[in-house]
Design a protein around this motif. Structure first.
Motif, short mmCIF file in Angstrom:
data_model
loop_
_atom_site.label_atom_id
_atom_site.label_comp_id
_atom_site.label_asym_id
_atom_site.label_seq_id
_atom_site.Cartn_x
_atom_site.Cartn_y
_atom_site.Cartn_z
N GLY A 186 38.03 37.25 37.43
CA GLY A 186 38.04 38.52 37.11
C GLY A 186 38.51 39.08 35.86
N PRO B 56 41.40 44.82 33.78
CA PRO B 56 42.56 45.11 33.24
C PRO B 56 43.68 44.04 33.71
CG PRO B 56 41.66 47.29 33.77
CD PRO B 56 40.64 46.28 34.31
N GLY B 57 43.44 43.67 35.15
CA GLY B 57 44.35 42.84 35.79
C GLY B 57 44.30 41.55 35.36
N GLU C 229 34.65 35.69 34.40
CA GLU C 229 34.33 37.07 34.35
C GLU C 229 32.64 37.04 34.73
OE1 GLU C 229 35.31 40.49 34.96
OE2 GLU C 229 33.14 40.73 34.72
N ASP C 230 32.42 37.81 36.02
CA ASP C 230 30.91 37.82 36.27
C ASP C 230 30.14 38.77 35.46
OD1 ASP C 230 28.86 37.46 37.98
OD2 ASP C 230 29.29 38.75 39.38
N ALA D 51 35.94 47.01 35.23
CA ALA D 51 35.29 48.50 35.57
C ALA D 51 36.16 49.63 34.71
CB ALA D 51 35.91 48.85 37.27
N CYS D 52 37.26 49.30 34.30
CA CYS D 52 38.08 50.49 33.65
C CYS D 52 37.30 50.83 32.33
CB CYS D 52 39.67 50.06 33.33
SG CYS D 52 40.60 50.83 32.51
N CYS E 20 37.67 54.21 33.38
CA CYS E 20 38.74 55.28 32.45
C CYS E 20 38.24 55.40 31.13
CB CYS E 20 40.01 54.39 32.31
SG CYS E 20 40.63 52.94 33.48
N LYS F 96 36.80 59.32 30.49
CA LYS F 96 37.42 60.09 29.28
C LYS F 96 36.66 60.62 28.44
CE LYS F 96 39.81 59.81 32.58
NZ LYS F 96 39.77 58.82 33.63
N ALA G 31 32.31 33.43 39.78
CA ALA G 31 33.02 32.26 40.29
C ALA G 31 32.98 32.16 41.93
CB ALA G 31 34.58 32.29 39.98
N GLY H 195 39.04 43.06 41.56
CA GLY H 195 38.76 44.37 41.47
C GLY H 195 38.24 44.83 42.82
N GLY I 167 45.83 44.07 40.81
CA GLY I 167 44.92 44.99 40.81
C GLY I 167 44.25 45.56 42.17
N ASP I 168 42.91 46.24 41.85
CA ASP I 168 42.65 46.88 42.90
C ASP I 168 42.19 46.17 44.13
OD1 ASP I 168 42.36 49.07 41.03
OD2 ASP I 168 40.41 49.23 41.24
N MET J 192 44.94 52.35 43.15
CA MET J 192 43.93 51.34 41.96
C MET J 192 43.84 52.22 40.93
SD MET J 192 40.79 51.05 44.70
CE MET J 192 40.94 50.09 46.23
N LEU J 193 44.98 51.55 40.09
CA LEU J 193 45.11 52.39 38.59
C LEU J 193 44.96 51.17 37.58
CD1 LEU J 193 47.72 54.84 39.48
CD2 LEU J 193 45.50 55.20 38.92
N ALA J 194 44.42 51.33 36.61
CA ALA J 194 44.44 50.24 35.44
C ALA J 194 45.85 49.75 35.11
CB ALA J 194 43.44 50.76 34.61
P1 FAD Z 1 38.29 45.74 37.93
O1 FAD Z 1 38.24 46.38 36.79
O2 FAD Z 1 37.25 46.03 38.90
O3 FAD Z 1 37.88 44.31 37.40
C1 FAD Z 1 37.36 43.23 38.28
C2 FAD Z 1 36.49 42.32 37.44
O4 FAD Z 1 36.27 41.08 38.10
C3 FAD Z 1 35.03 43.00 37.13
O5 FAD Z 1 34.76 42.83 35.73
C4 FAD Z 1 34.14 42.09 37.97
O6 FAD Z 1 32.94 41.69 37.13
C5 FAD Z 1 35.07 40.71 38.09
N1 FAD Z 1 34.54 40.00 39.22
C6 FAD Z 1 34.76 40.34 40.48
N2 FAD Z 1 34.29 39.26 41.46
C7 FAD Z 1 34.17 38.07 40.38
C8 FAD Z 1 33.45 36.66 40.44
N3 FAD Z 1 33.47 36.30 41.93
N4 FAD Z 1 33.79 36.07 39.52
C9 FAD Z 1 33.87 36.69 38.43
N5 FAD Z 1 34.26 37.87 38.21
C10 FAD Z 1 34.40 38.77 39.12
N6 FAD Z 1 42.46 54.23 36.32
C11 FAD Z 1 43.32 54.47 35.58
O7 FAD Z 1 44.53 53.89 35.72
N7 FAD Z 1 43.14 55.60 34.89
C12 FAD Z 1 41.91 56.11 34.84
O8 FAD Z 1 41.79 57.23 33.99
C13 FAD Z 1 40.71 55.79 35.44
N8 FAD Z 1 39.80 56.21 35.47
C14 FAD Z 1 38.91 55.74 36.22
C15 FAD Z 1 37.43 56.28 36.43
C16 FAD Z 1 36.65 55.68 37.15
C17 FAD Z 1 35.05 56.32 37.39
C18 FAD Z 1 36.76 54.62 38.01
C19 FAD Z 1 35.49 53.95 38.79
C20 FAD Z 1 38.02 54.02 38.09
C21 FAD Z 1 38.78 54.47 37.20
N9 FAD Z 1 40.04 53.80 37.10
C22 FAD Z 1 41.12 54.49 36.33
C23 FAD Z 1 40.58 53.02 37.99
C24 FAD Z 1 40.51 51.57 37.13
O9 FAD Z 1 39.07 51.31 36.54
C25 FAD Z 1 40.76 50.48 38.05
O10 FAD Z 1 42.05 50.51 38.80
C26 FAD Z 1 41.04 49.07 37.36
O11 FAD Z 1 39.65 48.91 36.67
C27 FAD Z 1 41.25 47.91 38.21
O12 FAD Z 1 41.38 46.62 37.44
P2 FAD Z 1 41.03 45.27 38.18
O13 FAD Z 1 41.46 44.38 37.19
O14 FAD Z 1 41.98 45.28 39.44
O15 FAD Z 1 39.51 45.21 38.75
#
Ligand code: FAD
Ligand code: NAD
Length: 463
Positions: free
Chosen positions: A12, A15-16, A35-36, A42-43, A48, A52, A118, A147, A309-310, A316-318
Motif C-alpha cells: 500500500g 500516506p502510511g 501499490e495496486d 486515497a489522500c 485530501c 481541498k 500484492a 488503507g 493508517g486507515d 482515519m487521517l493522512a
Molecule cells: P490509503 O490512502 O487508502 O492508501 C492505501 C493504498 O494501498 C491505496 O493506494 C491502495 O491502492 C493500496 N492497496 C490496497 N490494497 C493493496 C494491495 N493488496 N496491494 C497493493 N496495494 C494495495 N485526511 C486528512 O488527514 N485530511 C484531509 O483533509 C482528508 N480529506 C479527505 C477527503 C476525502 C474525500 C477522503 C476520501 C479522505 C480524506 N482524508 C483526509 C483521509 C485520508 O485520505 C486517509 O486517512 C489516508 O489516505 C489514509 O492513508 P493510508 O495510507 O492508510 O491509506
C-alpha cells in the motif's frame, strides 16, 4: 516465478505506506513498496488534495457571487462564470505534480517500487501481481498499509452515475443542479458546502441528531448556520430510503417521508478498512472489529508484521498514517519509539473550518477532574474583521490544578493554519502560562489563541 528478497515489504503506497518506505529507505533498510493503484493513495488522488482544491475553487467562485460583501470593501465586479471542467483539470494537474514528487522521493530514498496488487502468502512473503508478471517477495518485516474505501449503503448502492462516492463526486465535470448528500460527517459537510457554493442546490441527510457528530455543538453551530445561509437544507435524525429518477426518498426524524430532488446523490457515511481480497486472512491476525489491531508501536499480533493508517481504524487521517509509517520504519531500524495519540490534530475544512486537538472540556473533565476553559471569539479579533470573517472562536481547556493544556479547539475562517500551534502546545506539555507568555504577532488570528489562554487565567486583555 521471479523472487525478490528485502528487509521491509510494504503493501500500500498511501500516506502510511509511502512515508514508511521513504523513511525506511533513508535509514538504509532494503525496502520494497507494492501499490495496486497510484502512489500517494486515497489522500493524494481521491481525498485530501482533490477535495481541498475543489473547496478552494468553490470559495473563490462564491466570493465573486457575493456583491454585498464585495461592495462593502469597495469592489464591484461584472458577471463571472465557472468552467468546472477546467477546475477539475486544474485539480488533476496539482495531483499529478504531487504524485510525480512522491515517485521521485521514493526513488531518491532507494525504495524499490512495484505497481500491482500484492497478495499475502504468510508473514514473510507475498506475491505482487505486476503488469510484468507475478513476483514473489520474501521479507523480514511486513508492513500492511492498505488503507480504506468508501462504505456503501444497502439502500443506495454506488452506481458510478447518479449515486456517487466521494471519489466520483470529486471527478464530476459539471456541477449538478441538485445534490443530495447522505452523511453529515467530514466528507458530507466539506463537499456539500463546496458544491452549494459552486451553485448546486444541496440537501444533507444525517442519521444522528446533529451534523458533524464528532465535534461539540459550540464548534458545529457556526457551520450549521453557514450551511443554512448557503441555502443547504439539512435534515438530522433522518434516513435515506431509496433513490430513483432524480428523487431521493427520506424518512425524517418524525418518521414522515419526504422526497428530495437530486440529480446526484453523494453517499458519505464513512470508510471501510481494506482487509479482504489480498490474503490477509492467511495471517490470522487479531482484529479490533473491522480493523487490524495494533499496539503503540503499530505492531500487530504477529511478530514483525506491522500495520499503519486507515486499515488500523480511527482517526482515519493522512497525518496519523504518515506519523505511524515514519515511526514503524524507525523501529525496524532499531530506534526506540512509541506512538502517542494525544496530540493528533483533526481539521474539518468546512466554512468556517473546525480544528480539534486533544480533549474537549467535557472529555477533559471526565478524565482529569476540574478544568479551566478560556474562550475568545473572533468578533473581537482585528485580523478576522479585516478578512470579513469574524465568526467563530478559539477555546483552550486546561487542568485547573497545574494549568497543563489538555485541548485546544477552534472554529473560524482559516483556523486550519493555527492547528500546528495548538498541537505543539499539547505535544510540548504547555501550561496556560506558556501560551499566555508567548508573544503572538499582531494582527493575526493566532492572537485569539493567546487571548483564550489569558482568559482561562482570568486576565483577558481584549475582551
Ligand atoms: P490509503 O490512502 O487508502 O492508501 C492505501 C493504498 O494501498 C491505496 O493506494 C491502495 O491502492 C493500496 N492497496 C490496497 N490494497 C493493496 C494491495 N493488496 N496491494 C497493493 N496495494 C494495495 N485526511 C486528512 O488527514 N485530511 C484531509 O483533509 C482528508 N480529506 C479527505 C477527503 C476525502 C474525500 C477522503 C476520501 C479522505 C480524506 N482524508 C483526509 C483521509 C485520508 O485520505 C486517509 O486517512 C489516508 O489516505 C489514509 O492513508 P493510508 O495510507 O492508510 O491509506
Ligand atoms: P464520517 O465518519 O466523518 O461521517 C459519516 C457520517 O455519516 C456520520 O455523521 C454518520 O453519523 C453518518 N451516517 C452513517 N450512516 C448513515 C446513514 N445510513 N444515513 C445518514 N447518515 C449516516 O465519514 P466520511 O465523511 O465518509 O469520511 C470518511 C473518513 O475520511 C473520516 O473518518 C475522516 O477521518 C476521513 N476524512 C477526513 C477529512 C479531514 O481530515 N478533513 C476529510 C474527509 C474525510
Amino acid at each position: 516465478m521471479n523472487e525478490l528478497r528485502c528487509k521491509v515489504l510494504i503493501i500500500g503506497g498511501g500516506p502510511g505506506g509511502y512515508v514508511a518506505a521513504i523513511r525506511a529507505g533513508e535509514l538504509g533498510l532494503d525496502t520494497v513498496l507494492v501499490e495496486d493503484g497510484q502512489f500517494g493513495g486515497a489522500c493524494l488522488h481521491v481525498g485530501c488534495i482533490p477535495s481541498k482544491a475543489i473547496i478552494h475553487a468553490a470559495d473563490a467562485a462564491h466570493a465573486l457571487a457575493q456583491p454585498l460583501a464585495l461592495n462593502a470593501i469597495g469592489l464591484s465586479l461584472g458577471a463571472s462564470s465557472l468552467d468546472f471542467a477546467k477546475t477539475i483539470a486544474w485539480k488533476d494537474a496539482i495531483v499529478a505534480r504531487l504524485a510525480t514528487g512522491v515517485g521521485a522521493l521514493l526513488k531518491k530514498a532507494g525504495v524499490r517500487s512495484l505497481k500491482g496488487r500484492a497478495t499475502i502468502v504468510d508473514g514473510k512473503s507475498a506475491i505482487a501481481h505486476a503488469d510484468t508478471g507475478d513476483q514473489r517477495i520474501v521479507c523480514e518485516h511486513l508492513l500492511i498499509a492498505t488503507g480504506s474505501e468508501p462504505m456503501a449503503l444497502e439502500a443506495l448502492p454506488f452506481d458510478g452515475e447518479d449515486v456517487l462516492s466521494s471519489t466520483e463526486a470529486l471527478a464530476l465535470t459539471k456541477v449538478p443542479e441538485t445534490l443530495a448528500v447522505v452523511g453529515a460527517g467530514y466528507i458530507g459537510m466539506e463537499l456539500g458546502m463546496a458544491f452549494a457554493k459552486l451553485g448546486a442546490k444541496v440537501t444533507i441527510v444525517e442519521a444522528l441528531p446533529k451534523i458533524l457528530p464528532l465535534y461539540d455543538e459550540e464548534l458545529t453551530q457556526p457551520v450549521a448556520r453557514r450551511a443554512a445561509d448557503l441555502g443547504i437544507w439539512t435534515t438530522v435524525g433522518a434516513k435515506a430510503l431509496s433513490f430513483a429518477k432524480g428523487a431521493l426518498k427520506v424518512a425524517g426524524a418524525d418518521g414522515v417521508e419526504k422526497t428530495v430532488a437530486a440529480e446526484k446523490v453523494l453517499v458519505a457515511v464513512g470508510r471501510r478498512a481494506r482487509t479482504v481480497g489480498f490474503g490477509l486472512d492467511s495471517l490470522d491476525l487479531t482484529m479490533a472489529g473491522p480493523f487490524i489491531r495494533i499496539d503503540d508501536k503499530c505492531a500487530t499480533s504477529m511478530r514483525n508484521v506491522w500495520a499503519v493508517g486507515d486499515v488500523t481504524g480511527e482517526p482515519m487521517l493522512a497525518h496519523r498514517a504518515m506519523a505511524q509509517g515514519e515511526m514503524v520504519a524507525e523501529i525496524i531500524a532499531g530506534e526506540r519509539r512509541a506512538f502517542d495519540h494525544r496530540a493528533i490534530p483533526a481539521i474539518c475544512f468546512t466554512d468556517p473550518e473546525i480544528v480539534s486537538v486533544g480533549l474537549s472540556p467535557k472529555a477533559a473533565k471526565a478524565g482529569h477532574g476540574e478544568v479551566v476553559v478560556g474562550l475568545f471569539p473572533f468578533r473581537a479579533n482585528g485580523r478576522a474583521m479585516t478578512k470579513q470573517a469574524d465568526e467563530g472562536l478559539v477555546r483552550i481547556t486546561a487542568r485547573a490544578d497545574n494549568h497543563v493544556v489538555l485541548g485546544v479547539h477552534a472554529v473560524g475562517s482559516g483556523v486550519s493554519e493555527l492547528s500546528s500551534a495548538f498541537t505543539l502546545a499539547l505535544e510540548m506539555g504547555a501550561r496556560l502560562e506558556d501560551v499566555a507568555g508567548t508573544i503572538h504577532a499582531h494582527p493575526t488570528e493566532s492572537e485569539a489563541f493567546h487571548e483564550a489562554a489569558l482568559k482561562a487565567l482570568g486576565k483577558p486583555l481584549h475582551i
